[in-house]
Design a protein around this motif. Structure first.
Motif, PDB file in Angstrom:
ATOM      1  N   ASN A  12      -5.236   0.898   3.361  1.00 22.63           N
ATOM      2  CA  ASN A  12      -5.675   0.650   1.977  1.00 22.63           C
ATOM      3  C   ASN A  12      -7.111   1.121   1.768  1.00 22.63           C
ATOM      4  N   ARG A  24      -6.682  -2.864  -3.820  1.00 26.01           N
ATOM      5  CA  ARG A  24      -5.552  -3.683  -4.284  1.00 26.01           C
ATOM      6  C   ARG A  24      -4.425  -2.791  -4.793  1.00 26.01           C
ATOM      7  N   ASP A  27      -2.640  -1.404  -1.957  1.00 26.32           N
ATOM      8  CA  ASP A  27      -1.719  -2.378  -1.357  1.00 26.32           C
ATOM      9  C   ASP A  27      -0.384  -2.372  -2.102  1.00 26.32           C
ATOM     10  N   ALA A  44       2.113  -2.661   5.113  1.00 21.44           N
ATOM     11  CA  ALA A  44       0.836  -3.321   4.838  1.00 21.44           C
ATOM     12  C   ALA A  44       0.105  -3.451   6.176  1.00 21.44           C
TER      13      ALA A  44
END
Ligand code: URA
Length: 243
Positions: A12, A24, A27, A44
Protein backbone atom coordinates in the motif's frame (compact mmCIF):
# COMPACT_ATOMS: atom_id res chain seq x y z
CA UNK A 1 18.62 1.72 9.01
CA UNK A 2 17.37 -0.51 6.21
CA UNK A 3 17.13 -4.24 6.62
CA UNK A 4 19.17 -5.05 3.52
CA UNK A 5 18.19 -8.73 3.60
CA UNK A 6 14.58 -7.70 3.18
CA UNK A 7 14.76 -4.44 1.29
CA UNK A 8 11.05 -4.49 0.58
CA UNK A 9 8.23 -2.03 0.94
CA UNK A 10 4.62 -2.62 1.93
CA UNK A 11 2.40 -2.73 -1.15
CA UNK A 12 0.00 0.00 0.00
CA UNK A 13 2.95 2.33 0.65
CA UNK A 14 4.42 1.46 -2.75
CA UNK A 15 1.15 2.31 -4.48
CA UNK A 16 0.81 5.53 -2.52
CA UNK A 17 4.36 6.57 -3.39
CA UNK A 18 3.68 5.82 -7.03
CA UNK A 19 0.73 8.20 -6.98
CA UNK A 20 -1.85 5.49 -7.72
CA UNK A 21 -3.98 6.11 -4.65
CA UNK A 22 -3.76 7.02 -1.00
CA UNK A 23 -2.69 4.18 1.27
CA UNK A 24 -6.32 3.63 2.19
CA UNK A 25 -7.35 3.71 -1.46
CA UNK A 26 -4.57 1.26 -2.21
CA UNK A 27 -5.88 -1.05 0.51
CA UNK A 28 -9.27 -1.02 -1.21
CA UNK A 29 -7.71 -1.83 -4.61
CA UNK A 30 -5.79 -4.70 -3.03
CA UNK A 31 -8.91 -6.00 -1.26
CA UNK A 32 -10.78 -5.95 -4.58
CA UNK A 33 -8.10 -8.18 -6.09
CA UNK A 34 -7.15 -5.57 -8.69
CA UNK A 35 -3.45 -5.47 -7.82
CA UNK A 36 -0.87 -8.04 -8.89
CA UNK A 37 2.79 -8.51 -8.00
CA UNK A 38 4.74 -10.35 -10.67
CA UNK A 39 1.44 -11.57 -12.07
CA UNK A 40 0.01 -12.99 -8.81
CA UNK A 41 -2.93 -11.32 -7.10
CA UNK A 42 -1.63 -9.42 -4.09
CA UNK A 43 -2.92 -9.71 -0.54
CA UNK A 44 -3.34 -7.10 2.17
CA UNK A 45 0.10 -6.74 3.73
CA UNK A 46 1.98 -7.95 0.64
CA UNK A 47 5.54 -6.66 0.32
CA UNK A 48 7.18 -5.39 -2.87
CA UNK A 49 10.79 -6.35 -3.51
CA UNK A 50 13.10 -4.23 -5.67
CA UNK A 51 12.52 -5.04 -9.34
CA UNK A 52 9.07 -6.55 -8.77
CA UNK A 53 6.39 -5.68 -11.32
CA UNK A 54 3.29 -4.29 -9.67
CA UNK A 55 0.20 -3.82 -11.81
CA UNK A 56 -3.25 -2.36 -11.16
CA UNK A 57 -5.98 -3.73 -13.41
CA UNK A 58 -3.17 -5.21 -15.50
CA UNK A 59 -1.33 -1.88 -16.01
CA UNK A 60 2.21 -1.80 -14.58
CA UNK A 61 2.90 0.88 -12.02
CA UNK A 62 6.28 2.55 -11.86
CA UNK A 63 7.90 3.04 -8.47
CA UNK A 64 10.75 5.09 -9.74
CA UNK A 65 9.93 8.41 -8.25
CA UNK A 66 12.89 10.75 -8.38
CA UNK A 67 14.48 10.35 -5.01
CA UNK A 68 17.21 12.40 -3.34
CA UNK A 69 18.82 11.24 -0.12
CA UNK A 70 21.61 12.58 1.99
CA UNK A 71 23.57 10.12 4.10
CA UNK A 72 26.12 10.68 6.83
CA UNK A 73 28.50 7.95 5.72
CA UNK A 74 30.39 6.17 8.47
CA UNK A 75 34.06 5.22 8.14
CA UNK A 76 34.47 1.67 6.78
CA UNK A 77 31.61 1.73 4.25
CA UNK A 78 32.30 1.75 0.52
CA UNK A 79 30.39 3.92 -1.93
CA UNK A 80 30.40 1.30 -4.69
CA UNK A 81 27.33 -0.90 -4.95
CA UNK A 82 29.24 -4.05 -4.04
CA UNK A 83 32.73 -4.69 -2.75
CA UNK A 84 35.04 -7.59 -3.69
CA UNK A 85 36.53 -7.37 -0.18
CA UNK A 86 33.09 -7.77 1.37
CA UNK A 87 33.07 -4.43 3.14
CA UNK A 88 29.63 -2.97 3.87
CA UNK A 89 28.24 -0.59 1.27
CA UNK A 90 26.38 2.66 1.84
CA UNK A 91 23.35 1.12 0.13
CA UNK A 92 22.95 -1.08 3.23
CA UNK A 93 22.22 2.07 5.23
CA UNK A 94 19.33 3.31 3.11
CA UNK A 95 15.66 2.73 3.67
CA UNK A 96 14.34 3.57 0.21
CA UNK A 97 13.08 1.24 -2.44
CA UNK A 98 14.25 3.38 -5.34
CA UNK A 99 17.59 2.44 -6.82
CA UNK A 100 19.53 5.47 -5.81
CA UNK A 101 23.28 5.61 -6.39
CA UNK A 102 25.95 7.81 -4.83
CA UNK A 103 26.84 11.04 -6.60
CA UNK A 104 30.62 10.85 -6.75
CA UNK A 105 32.68 8.86 -4.30
CA UNK A 106 34.04 8.97 -0.80
CA UNK A 107 36.91 6.69 0.21
CA UNK A 108 36.03 3.86 2.56
CA UNK A 109 37.96 5.63 5.33
CA UNK A 110 36.26 9.01 4.71
CA UNK A 111 33.05 9.82 6.54
CA UNK A 112 30.39 12.44 6.02
CA UNK A 113 27.96 13.84 3.52
CA UNK A 114 27.04 11.62 0.61
CA UNK A 115 24.26 12.47 -1.80
CA UNK A 116 22.39 9.57 -3.41
CA UNK A 117 19.79 9.82 -6.15
CA UNK A 118 18.18 8.04 -9.07
CA UNK A 119 18.07 11.36 -10.95
CA UNK A 120 20.78 10.62 -13.47
CA UNK A 121 20.57 14.07 -15.08
CA UNK A 122 21.20 15.89 -11.83
CA UNK A 123 23.96 13.47 -10.79
CA UNK A 124 25.69 13.99 -14.12
CA UNK A 125 25.52 17.77 -13.88
CA UNK A 126 26.70 17.83 -10.27
CA UNK A 127 29.73 15.70 -11.13
CA UNK A 128 30.63 17.64 -14.27
CA UNK A 129 33.86 19.62 -13.82
CA UNK A 130 32.30 22.47 -15.80
CA UNK A 131 30.06 23.37 -12.86
CA UNK A 132 32.78 23.03 -10.20
CA UNK A 133 30.37 22.30 -7.37
CA UNK A 134 32.32 22.99 -4.14
CA UNK A 135 32.87 20.20 -1.62
CA UNK A 136 34.08 21.00 1.87
CA UNK A 137 36.08 18.61 4.04
CA UNK A 138 37.24 18.68 7.62
CA UNK A 139 40.68 17.06 7.66
CA UNK A 140 42.76 16.15 10.67
CA UNK A 141 46.36 16.11 9.50
CA UNK A 142 49.54 14.92 11.19
CA UNK A 143 51.81 17.86 12.04
CA UNK A 144 51.12 21.56 12.07
CA UNK A 145 51.13 23.08 8.57
CA UNK A 146 52.69 26.53 8.39
CA UNK A 147 51.67 29.34 6.10
CA UNK A 148 53.81 28.05 3.20
CA UNK A 149 52.06 24.66 3.20
CA UNK A 150 48.64 26.27 3.54
CA UNK A 151 49.45 28.59 0.64
CA UNK A 152 50.49 25.65 -1.55
CA UNK A 153 47.25 23.82 -0.76
CA UNK A 154 45.31 26.95 -1.60
CA UNK A 155 47.11 27.74 -4.84
CA UNK A 156 47.34 24.23 -6.22
CA UNK A 157 49.48 21.16 -5.67
CA UNK A 158 51.18 18.99 -8.30
CA UNK A 159 49.77 15.45 -8.22
CA UNK A 160 50.47 12.51 -10.55
CA UNK A 161 47.36 13.33 -12.53
CA UNK A 162 47.91 17.07 -12.75
CA UNK A 163 47.86 20.21 -10.70
CA UNK A 164 44.90 20.81 -8.40
CA UNK A 165 42.76 23.88 -8.93
CA UNK A 166 42.74 26.65 -6.33
CA UNK A 167 41.15 25.58 -3.06
CA UNK A 168 39.98 27.34 0.07
CA UNK A 169 41.93 26.22 3.11
CA UNK A 170 41.36 27.37 6.69
CA UNK A 171 43.24 26.29 9.78
CA UNK A 172 40.53 25.57 12.33
CA UNK A 173 42.59 24.40 15.29
CA UNK A 174 45.93 22.98 16.34
CA UNK A 175 45.67 19.67 18.17
CA UNK A 176 48.18 17.52 19.92
CA UNK A 177 50.38 16.22 17.12
CA UNK A 178 48.15 17.57 14.41
CA UNK A 179 45.86 20.20 13.04
CA UNK A 180 42.27 20.48 11.92
CA UNK A 181 41.81 22.05 8.49
CA UNK A 182 38.73 22.95 6.49
CA UNK A 183 39.36 22.46 2.79
CA UNK A 184 36.99 23.33 -0.05
CA UNK A 185 37.73 21.95 -3.51
CA UNK A 186 35.77 22.34 -6.71
CA UNK A 187 36.93 19.20 -8.49
CA UNK A 188 36.89 15.51 -7.69
CA UNK A 189 40.18 13.79 -8.39
CA UNK A 190 40.51 10.40 -6.77
CA UNK A 191 41.49 10.73 -3.06
CA UNK A 192 42.19 14.37 -3.79
CA UNK A 193 42.28 15.84 -0.28
CA UNK A 194 44.43 13.01 1.08
CA UNK A 195 46.87 13.34 -1.82
CA UNK A 196 47.00 17.14 -1.58
CA UNK A 197 47.80 17.09 2.12
CA UNK A 198 50.35 14.29 1.74
CA UNK A 199 52.01 16.21 -1.12
CA UNK A 200 52.74 19.16 1.19
CA UNK A 201 53.97 16.87 3.98
CA UNK A 202 50.92 16.68 6.25
CA UNK A 203 49.17 13.31 5.81
CA UNK A 204 45.49 13.07 6.59
CA UNK A 205 44.56 11.03 9.65
CA UNK A 206 40.80 11.67 9.56
CA UNK A 207 38.62 13.01 6.78
CA UNK A 208 34.99 14.01 6.84
CA UNK A 209 32.95 15.76 4.14
CA UNK A 210 30.84 18.41 5.78
CA UNK A 211 29.28 20.13 2.77
CA UNK A 212 28.41 19.36 -0.83
CA UNK A 213 27.43 22.49 -2.77
CA UNK A 214 24.61 24.06 -0.76
CA UNK A 215 24.03 20.92 1.33
CA UNK A 216 25.45 20.56 4.82
CA UNK A 217 25.42 17.63 7.22
CA UNK A 218 23.64 19.54 9.98
CA UNK A 219 22.66 17.20 12.78
CA UNK A 220 22.32 14.08 10.67
CA UNK A 221 23.66 11.23 12.78
CA UNK A 222 26.46 9.02 11.50
CA UNK A 223 24.98 6.10 9.58
CA UNK A 224 21.61 7.76 9.06
CA UNK A 225 20.00 9.26 6.00
CA UNK A 226 17.14 11.54 5.17
CA UNK A 227 15.37 12.83 2.08
CA UNK A 228 16.37 16.25 0.80
CA UNK A 229 14.00 19.05 1.69
CA UNK A 230 12.40 20.87 -1.28
CA UNK A 231 14.47 24.03 -0.72
CA UNK A 232 17.67 21.92 -0.60
CA UNK A 233 16.77 20.24 -3.88
CA UNK A 234 16.12 23.61 -5.48
CA UNK A 235 19.48 24.93 -4.29
CA UNK A 236 21.22 21.81 -5.53
CA UNK A 237 19.56 22.11 -8.95
CA UNK A 238 20.72 25.72 -9.13
CA UNK A 239 24.28 24.66 -8.21
CA UNK A 240 24.18 21.95 -10.88
CA UNK A 241 23.23 24.52 -13.49
CA UNK A 242 26.17 26.68 -12.55
CA UNK A 243 23.97 28.96 -10.40
N1 URA B 1 39.29 13.46 -0.96
C1 URA B 1 39.79 12.33 -0.43
O1 URA B 1 41.00 12.20 -0.25
N2 URA B 1 38.96 11.35 -0.12
C2 URA B 1 37.61 11.45 -0.28
O2 URA B 1 36.89 10.53 0.05
C3 URA B 1 37.11 12.64 -0.82
C4 URA B 1 37.98 13.63 -1.16
Amino acid sequence: MADSAANTIRLNKFLAQSGVASRRGADALIAEGRVTINGSVAQAGSQVAPGAVVAVDGTPVSAERLTYMVLNKPVGYVTTLSDPEGRPTVIDLLDVLERVVPVGRLDAMTSGLLLLTNDGDLAYKLSHPKHGVPKTYRAIVRGLPGSAALRKLTQGVHLDDGRTRPAEVTMIAARSGGAELEITIKEGKNRQVRRMCAAVGYPVMELERIAYGPLTLGRLGVGTCRALKPHELEALQAAASGG
